[in-house]
Design a protein around this motif. Structure first.
Motif, PDB file in Angstrom:
ATOM      1  N   TRP A 181       0.818  -1.218   0.000  1.00  0.00           N
ATOM      2  CA  TRP A 181       0.000   0.000   0.000  1.00  0.00           C
ATOM      3  C   TRP A 181       0.846   1.260   0.000  1.00  0.00           C
ATOM      4  O   TRP A 181       0.438   2.301  -0.470  1.00  0.00           O
ATOM      5  CB  TRP A 181      -0.948   0.005   1.185  1.00  0.00           C
ATOM      6  N   TRP A 182       2.070   1.177   0.536  1.00  0.00           N
ATOM      7  CA  TRP A 182       2.924   2.351   0.680  1.00  0.00           C
ATOM      8  C   TRP A 182       3.774   2.642  -0.559  1.00  0.00           C
ATOM      9  O   TRP A 182       4.434   3.680  -0.621  1.00  0.00           O
ATOM     10  CB  TRP A 182       3.835   2.189   1.890  1.00  0.00           C
ATOM     11  N   MET A 183       3.759   1.800  -1.549  1.00  0.00           N
ATOM     12  CA  MET A 183       4.616   1.977  -2.728  1.00  0.00           C
ATOM     13  C   MET A 183       4.309   3.275  -3.493  1.00  0.00           C
ATOM     14  O   MET A 183       5.234   4.038  -3.793  1.00  0.00           O
ATOM     15  CB  MET A 183       4.510   0.769  -3.652  1.00  0.00           C
ATOM     16  N   PRO A 184       3.048   3.579  -3.838  1.00  0.00           N
ATOM     17  CA  PRO A 184       2.797   4.858  -4.526  1.00  0.00           C
ATOM     18  C   PRO A 184       3.202   6.071  -3.685  1.00  0.00           C
ATOM     19  O   PRO A 184       3.705   7.061  -4.211  1.00  0.00           O
ATOM     20  CB  PRO A 184       1.287   4.852  -4.772  1.00  0.00           C
ATOM     21  N   ILE A 185       3.015   5.978  -2.367  1.00  0.00           N
ATOM     22  CA  ILE A 185       3.405   7.087  -1.488  1.00  0.00           C
ATOM     23  C   ILE A 185       4.916   7.266  -1.503  1.00  0.00           C
ATOM     24  O   ILE A 185       5.418   8.394  -1.564  1.00  0.00           O
ATOM     25  CB  ILE A 185       2.877   6.846  -0.063  1.00  0.00           C
ATOM     26  N   ALA A 186       5.663   6.175  -1.462  1.00  0.00           N
ATOM     27  CA  ALA A 186       7.119   6.262  -1.488  1.00  0.00           C
ATOM     28  C   ALA A 186       7.618   6.880  -2.785  1.00  0.00           C
ATOM     29  O   ALA A 186       8.555   7.687  -2.783  1.00  0.00           O
ATOM     30  CB  ALA A 186       7.724   4.868  -1.298  1.00  0.00           C
ATOM     31  N   VAL A 187       6.984   6.537  -3.892  1.00  0.00           N
ATOM     32  CA  VAL A 187       7.393   7.115  -5.181  1.00  0.00           C
ATOM     33  C   VAL A 187       7.088   8.611  -5.202  1.00  0.00           C
ATOM     34  O   VAL A 187       7.883   9.406  -5.702  1.00  0.00           O
ATOM     35  CB  VAL A 187       6.684   6.378  -6.342  1.00  0.00           C
ATOM     36  N   LEU A 188       5.952   9.025  -4.648  1.00  0.00           N
ATOM     37  CA  LEU A 188       5.616  10.450  -4.603  1.00  0.00           C
ATOM     38  C   LEU A 188       6.553  11.232  -3.696  1.00  0.00           C
ATOM     39  O   LEU A 188       6.855  12.395  -3.957  1.00  0.00           O
ATOM     40  CB  LEU A 188       4.173  10.645  -4.141  1.00  0.00           C
ATOM     41  N   VAL A 189       7.034  10.602  -2.630  1.00  0.00           N
ATOM     42  CA  VAL A 189       7.994  11.268  -1.743  1.00  0.00           C
ATOM     43  C   VAL A 189       9.302  11.524  -2.484  1.00  0.00           C
ATOM     44  O   VAL A 189       9.992  12.515  -2.223  1.00  0.00           O
ATOM     45  CB  VAL A 189       8.211  10.422  -0.470  1.00  0.00           C
ATOM     46  N   LEU A 190       9.649  10.681  -3.432  1.00  0.00           N
ATOM     47  CA  LEU A 190      10.882  10.855  -4.198  1.00  0.00           C
ATOM     48  C   LEU A 190      10.795  11.980  -5.232  1.00  0.00           C
ATOM     49  O   LEU A 190      11.821  12.482  -5.675  1.00  0.00           O
ATOM     50  CB  LEU A 190      11.239   9.553  -4.914  1.00  0.00           C
ATOM     51  N   ALA A 191       9.588  12.400  -5.610  1.00  0.00           N
ATOM     52  CA  ALA A 191       9.429  13.410  -6.663  1.00  0.00           C
ATOM     53  C   ALA A 191      10.146  14.727  -6.358  1.00  0.00           C
ATOM     54  O   ALA A 191      10.883  15.230  -7.209  1.00  0.00           O
ATOM     55  CB  ALA A 191       7.951  13.653  -6.947  1.00  0.00           C
TER      56      ALA A 191
END
Length: 74
Positions: A41-51
């Motif tokens: 569940w946290w994968m999309p959030i982690a990618v957005l944090v990298l933006a």
């Protein structure tokens, strides 16, 4: 119409690629059956944090105004 510095444009767009990947992951998680079993569940959030990090790296620091001005003088 040809973009002279297409590689640089793609590199500077790396922060937007993070947003696109996060959106694709979120759609896949909700639209494809059983995908949520494999995609945390946290994968999309982690990618957005990298933006924002990719944005800072692609522009060479936090001083984007100075770099853009240097690009125009070349």
């Amino acid at each position: 119409m040809f973009i002279r510095n297409w590689r640089r444009v793609l590199l500077r767009a790396s922060s937007m690629w993070c947003v696109y990947i996060a959106a694709i992951l979120q759609v896949a998680e909700n639209a494809i059956p059983y995908m949520s079993d494999y995609l945390p569940w946290w994968m999309p959030i982690a990618v957005l944090v990298l933006a924002p990090l990719f944005r800072i790296l692609s522009q060479g620091g936090l001083d984007a105004d100075k770099q853009d001005h240097a690009d125009e003088t070349r």
